[in-house]
Design a protein around this motif. Structure first.
Motif, PDB file in Angstrom:
ATOM      1  N   GLN A 132       1.142 -41.452 -64.268  1.00 32.38           N
ATOM      2  CA  GLN A 132       1.289 -40.806 -62.842  1.00 32.38           C
ATOM      3  C   GLN A 132       0.447 -39.802 -62.716  1.00 32.38           C
ATOM      4  N   GLN A 133      -0.358 -39.504 -61.525  1.00 26.81           N
ATOM      5  CA  GLN A 133      -0.874 -38.367 -61.193  1.00 26.81           C
ATOM      6  C   GLN A 133      -0.257 -37.553 -60.382  1.00 26.81           C
ATOM      7  N   LEU A 134      -0.373 -36.074 -60.518  1.00 25.17           N
ATOM      8  CA  LEU A 134       0.082 -35.163 -59.942  1.00 25.17           C
ATOM      9  C   LEU A 134      -0.769 -34.403 -58.935  1.00 25.17           C
ATOM     10  N   LYS A 135      -0.908 -34.198 -57.689  1.00 32.71           N
ATOM     11  CA  LYS A 135      -1.863 -33.228 -56.970  1.00 32.71           C
ATOM     12  C   LYS A 135      -1.415 -31.840 -57.196  1.00 32.71           C
ATOM     13  N   LEU A 136      -2.120 -30.988 -57.280  1.00 32.83           N
ATOM     14  CA  LEU A 136      -2.015 -29.733 -57.403  1.00 32.83           C
ATOM     15  C   LEU A 136      -2.312 -29.016 -55.922  1.00 32.83           C
ATOM     16  N   PRO A 137      -1.728 -27.958 -55.486  1.00 31.38           N
ATOM     17  CA  PRO A 137      -2.040 -27.378 -54.329  1.00 31.38           C
ATOM     18  C   PRO A 137      -3.629 -26.762 -54.306  1.00 31.38           C
ATOM     19  N   ASP A 138      -4.075 -26.705 -52.873  1.00 25.91           N
ATOM     20  CA  ASP A 138      -5.244 -25.875 -52.746  1.00 25.91           C
ATOM     21  C   ASP A 138      -4.880 -24.452 -53.213  1.00 25.91           C
TER      22      ASP A 138
END
Length: 374
Positions: free
Chosen positions: A331-337
């Motif tokens: 599973q992939q996690l998107k980090l904040p800008d």
């Protein structure tokens, strides 16, 4: 009737005072809003000296310099033409009302609107003297952007397709200098003074892959001597100055109007979400006081003086708690800008704008996010 007139006059005066108080309250409100607040260590006053900029002065009082118009209650015309702050003046921080002023706090209504305007209750004519516009405090250091204001550094696709071109030269000369005659083919659309350029690197939108414009090498200027007569296909021009050698095949663009050189840092008129397209001079990274292009322009609500915040795009990483199958398909996690600086827009085209990098804590890269302040 006399008593009635007196009552009306008093009511009108009360209404004016109420309006003035309401306007002050409205002007103070944005400074208290999230992202638009005063610094805890803001000084009580600042004496303007030669060399100051609106950006620097604003930064001394505010957490974000783009909040400057809000704490002054400025309208759009004042943002575009802020010729009312000069060396020698004192800027006061009115802590009670949450705004800046050219009048000492507590001076009362007779002090006017805080920017040197005639007092609201003083109806007799008076003369107000102020410095010349050229002496007004600039938004940012002029020397940082001067070369980018008048040269055709960006030529958009429609301009490129319809640009007149040098078709021949006097006596067949390969390269041209000042005073030489050149023959130009194409529609002039009423113009008489043109800049000569040579198309360079295409500016590609990082989001769509579409070429929005081309960077242009500025070669010099030419002026019209004789428009094409009936039966003649070219116009006769004279080279008035050269920066680089120009020749047959180079293109012309009309001399732009005198650029706006003073403006107030402010948030864009509408929400803008763009990307850094290129870094001027073709380098990989940009730092403080360097110039970059973004893939947004007047059609997107940008104008001169608008401030955008810069972000590094948040990375996508594998969830350490997700095992997947044989280590695959985790599973992939998107980090904040991550916000790391600001961009001051100083020259705007339809689809592209030039910005000066301000207050960065990390290098700027092509593809970084440039969007409205939050």
């Amino acid at each position: 009737m006399k008593n009635f007139s007196t009552v009306v006059a008093r009511a009108a005066a009360a209404a004016l005072l109420a309006c003035a108080a309401g306007a002050s309250a409205q002007a103070a409100t944005p400074a208290a809003a999230p992202g638009c607040s005063f610094r805890q260590d803001a000084p009580d006053k600042h004496v303007v000296v030669k060399g100051d900029t609106l950006w620097d002065i604003s930064g001394a009082f505010l957490r974000n310099p783009w909040c400057w118009p809000q704490v002054w209650g400025m309208n759009r015309d004042e943002i575009r033409n802020p010729h009312w702050i000069y060396p020698g003046q004192t800027i006061w921080f009115d802590r009670e009302r949450g705004r800046l002023s050219l009048t000492r706090p507590g001076a009362g209504l007779d002090a006017g609107d805080g920017r040197g305007a005639p007092p609201l209750t003083r109806l007799s004519p008076q003369v107000r003297s102020e410095g010349l516009g050229r002496d007004a405090v600039p938004a940012i250091p002029a020397g940082a952007i001067e070369p980018y204001l008048t040269q055709p550094l960006v030529v958009e696709a429609d301009e490129l397709a319809s640009a007149p071109r040098i078709a021949a030269s006097q006596e067949g000369r390969v390269y041209l200098g000042e005073g030489d005659r050149v023959y130009v083919h194409g529609a002039l659309n009423g113009g008489s003074v043109f800049q000569v350029f040579r198309p360079g690197t295409p500016l590609t939108d990082p989001q769509t892959g579409k070429v929005l414009a081309h960077e242009a090498a500025y070669l010099g200027t030419v002026k019209l001597l004789t428009p094409a007569a009936p039966g003649v296909d070219v116009h006769t021009f004279q080279v008035t100055n050269t920066l680089q050698e120009m020749g047959v095949g180079d293109l012309l663009v009309p001399q732009p109007p005198t650029p706006v050189r003073n403006y107030v840092p402010h948030a864009p008129l509408q929400a803008v979400d763009g990307r850094v397209m290129s870094i001027y001079s073709g380098v990989s990274y940009a730092g403080q006081s360097q110039v970059v292009t973004v893939n947004r322009g007047t059609l997107d609500g940008l104008d001169v003086g608008a401030v955008l915040q810069l972000y590094h795009l948040g990375k996508t990483v594998a969830d350490p708690q997700s095992r997947g199958f044989l280590g695959l398909g985790r599973q992939q996690l998107k980090l904040p800008d991550e916000q790391y600086g600001s961009l001051f827009i100083f020259r705007v085209f339809k689809n592209v704008s030039y910005g000066l990098v301000m207050q960065v804590t990390a290098p700027v890269q092509v593809g970084d996010v440039a969007k409205s302040p939050e």
